[in-house]
Design an enzyme around this catalytic site. Structure first.
Site, PDB file in Angstrom:
ATOM      1  N   ASP A  93      30.069   2.830  38.055  1.00  0.00           N
ATOM      2  CA  ASP A  93      29.179   3.311  39.110  1.00  0.00           C
ATOM      3  C   ASP A  93      28.015   2.329  39.074  1.00  0.00           C
ATOM      4  OD1 ASP A  93      27.259   4.468  40.715  1.00  0.00           O
ATOM      5  OD2 ASP A  93      27.662   6.515  40.047  1.00  0.00           O
ATOM      6  N   HIS A  94      28.029   1.356  40.014  1.00  0.00           N
ATOM      7  CA  HIS A  94      27.056   0.259  39.922  1.00  0.00           C
ATOM      8  C   HIS A  94      25.619   0.771  39.901  1.00  0.00           C
ATOM      9  CE1 HIS A  94      27.275   0.866  44.312  1.00  0.00           C
ATOM     10  NE2 HIS A  94      26.015   0.532  44.276  1.00  0.00           N
ATOM     11  N   ASP A 137      30.350  10.158  49.467  1.00  0.00           N
ATOM     12  CA  ASP A 137      29.981   8.755  49.280  1.00  0.00           C
ATOM     13  C   ASP A 137      28.791   8.597  48.335  1.00  0.00           C
ATOM     14  OD1 ASP A 137      30.473   6.010  49.971  1.00  0.00           O
ATOM     15  OD2 ASP A 137      28.639   6.034  51.168  1.00  0.00           O
ATOM     16  N   HIS A 153      26.489   8.902  42.708  1.00  0.00           N
ATOM     17  CA  HIS A 153      25.147   8.391  42.402  1.00  0.00           C
ATOM     18  C   HIS A 153      24.131   9.504  42.132  1.00  0.00           C
ATOM     19  CE1 HIS A 153      26.962   4.749  43.569  1.00  0.00           C
ATOM     20  NE2 HIS A 153      26.598   4.696  44.815  1.00  0.00           N
ATOM     21  N   ALA A 208      35.299  -9.004  44.468  1.00  0.00           N
ATOM     22  CA  ALA A 208      35.416 -10.075  43.483  1.00  0.00           C
ATOM     23  C   ALA A 208      34.513 -11.245  43.856  1.00  0.00           C
ATOM     24  CB  ALA A 208      36.876 -10.529  43.377  1.00  0.00           C
TER      25      ALA A 208
END
Length: 502
Positions: free
Chosen positions: A178-179, A236, A241, A19
């Site tokens: 998923d940044h 990971d 990704h 955050a």
């Protein structure tokens, strides 16, 4: 003119690192650009007993790097409210609903609510079910739930997690972040493919020999040793990704560029990736673990010496593999992937290697080599852009080929002004655009691919191959391509070896 989007953000885990590092700065950027203005409010919730004033001080600190003016700061932070909250206590959700309704009236939010679960996935189901049972779901506006990875640890746990969330939210209300999908050049894959007939007409097995995807990290596990040792590079990085990038490269053209059409094609591409049996996993996938190494005068620890890592750990810090996609478009074209910690350089790039011309018309008794391949490279980070390698004639007598690289990189100024991934994804969620979020069917397909690899490795009794820190992985990763008569396009090791730094 920028639209003032109306919404109440309820951030579970509002005191946490995510955050503070990502969400509050991204919300401030949206505020500065006018995408949110008068009609928004933020409720931060967590176990800590904070006041609104203290919460606003924390938010103020989190956006200092963006140099807000005093006026911007006062205006922005006045929209932030805090409630101490135990996610398992039903009564505290009643209090939360009361505050949410008050803020809805105060800021005229039309009942639009975004719930952001910035905390451990083990709480996702509990929170989602309480949001429903205590009527925090708005009846007259939109309700959207944003959740972070990791989404499960295998297909079964992911399905259980999804079932618990789906009891309160429909699939079109769930935004799995998923940044990586927020990165400018990842989104540019679609632009390069579908905006250029020169590439899309060649985007198939007739013209492409192989595709290579590298997500390289120069850092080790840093402070995440305890978490990473239970996860590893396969879960990971590959499960989310890398497979997302594969889906964007391999999918069929959507009929229209909408979130639903793109998701449909991505799901189809992921479901077309061949699921290997145990023997095929050993043949097509390689793992590795970094050992001590150096780059120049810098010395680096091996994985086993890192903080909070089990000295006998077999967790992989590197994965390389060959994926086959069983569609007409990609018949016989290998997608080579690799990712790892403590590799030579930080970098994410995609290499599309085109087939060479069938006959070298310039071949002579003196020159017997094949014509070099044409390669389209998409750079995702740390620089963004693309290059295309074409063959020209070397200056001088004869017809020796001289590969020329046509190169374009975004300027540093453009990159600085481009939206950060979380900013872009929060704005997408505000607008209800799910293009750059992952659908449950994508998550499910990804776990099914990864689970068989994980299970095959767990049965292996041989030692995990190692590679010296700050090199591009174990020898087995290079052998993987060599046995197919191919090699990795990106080999940064070579430059460092020539300078005697490796």
């Amino acid at each position: 003119m920028t639209q003032d989007n109306k919404a109440l953000f309820i951030i579970f885990g509002g005191t946490g690192d995510l955050a503070k590092r990502k969400l509050y700065p991204s919300l401030f950027r949206l505020f500065r650009k006018g995408a949110i203005n008068k009609h928004f409010a933020v409720i931060g919730t967590a176990r800590r007993e904070w006041t609104n004033e203290h919460f606003r001080e924390v938010v103020t600190e989190s956006i200092q790097e963006l140099d807000p003016t005093p006026k911007e700061l006062d205006s922005f932070t006045s929209h932030f409210y805090y409630q101490a909250h135990n996610v398992t206590n039903t009564q505290e959700y009643v209090t939360l609903e009361k505050l949410a309704s008050e803020l809805d009236d105060t800021y005229q939010l039309d009942g639009n609510r975004i719930f952001y679960l910035a905390m451990a996935p083990s709480f996702f189901g509990t929170i989602a079910q309480h949001i429903k049972s205590e009527h925090i779901l708005s009846e007259n506006g939109f309700n959207r739930l944003i959740i972070e990875k990791p989404f499960g640890t295998d297909y079964q746990t992911a399905k259980e997690l999804n079932d618990s969330i789906s009891a309160a939210f429909t699939e079109d209300q769930i935004f799995r972040i998923d940044h990586y999908l927020g990165k400018e050049m990842v989104q540019n894959i679609s632009a390069i493919r579908f905006g250029n007939n020169i590439f899309e007409s060649l985007w198939n097995h007739y013209y492409i020999d192989n595709v290579q995807i590298t997500l390289a990290e120069s850092l080790g596990v840093e402070e995440r040793g305890g978490y990473y040792d239970k996860s590893g590079a396969l879960k990971d990085m590959v499960q989310n990704h890398i497979l997302q990038v594969v889906a964007l490269l391999a999918m069929e053209p959507p009929t229209i560029f909408s979130d639903h059409a793109i998701r449909t094609e991505k799901i189809s591409a992921l479901e077309s990736i061949r699921i290997y049996n145990e023997d095929e996993v050993q043949e097509n996938f390689v793992r590795g673990q970094y050992s001590k190494g150096h780059l120049g005068n810098n010395q680096f620890l091996g994985y086993h010496e890192e903080k909070d890592v089990d000295p006998d750990s077999t967790t992989e810090t590197f994965v390389a593999g060959k994926l086959m996609i069983d569609t007409f478009r990609w018949a016989g074209v290998p997608f080579y992937i690799r990712t790892g910690k403590r590799l030579t350089e930080k970098g994410t790039r995609i290499n599309i290697v085109f087939k060479t011309t069938p006959i070298n018309v310039f071949r002579t008794s003196d020159q017997t080599e094949d014509i070099p391949e044409n390669i389209l490279t998409i750079y995702i980070q740390p620089t963004e852009g693309f290059s295309l390698t074409l063959n020209g004639k070397e200056v001088g007598p004869g017809f020796a080929m001289d590969p020329v690289k046509l190169n374009y990189r975004h300027s540093s100024e453009t990159l600085e002004n481009s939206p950060e991934a979380y900013e872009k994804l929060l704005l997408d969620c505000l607008k209800g655009d799910a293009t750059n979020f992952t659908h449950w069917d994508e998550v499910a397909a990804s776990w099914k691919i990864v689970d068989v690899i994980r299970q095959a490795w767990d049965k292996q009794v041989t030692k995990v191959p190692t590679y010296p820190a700050r090199t591009m992985g174990p020898k087995e990763a290079f052998d993987l391509l060599e046995k197919d008569g191919r090699s990795w396009v990106w080999e940064p090791d070579q430059w460092y070896r020539e300078k005697e730094l490796l």
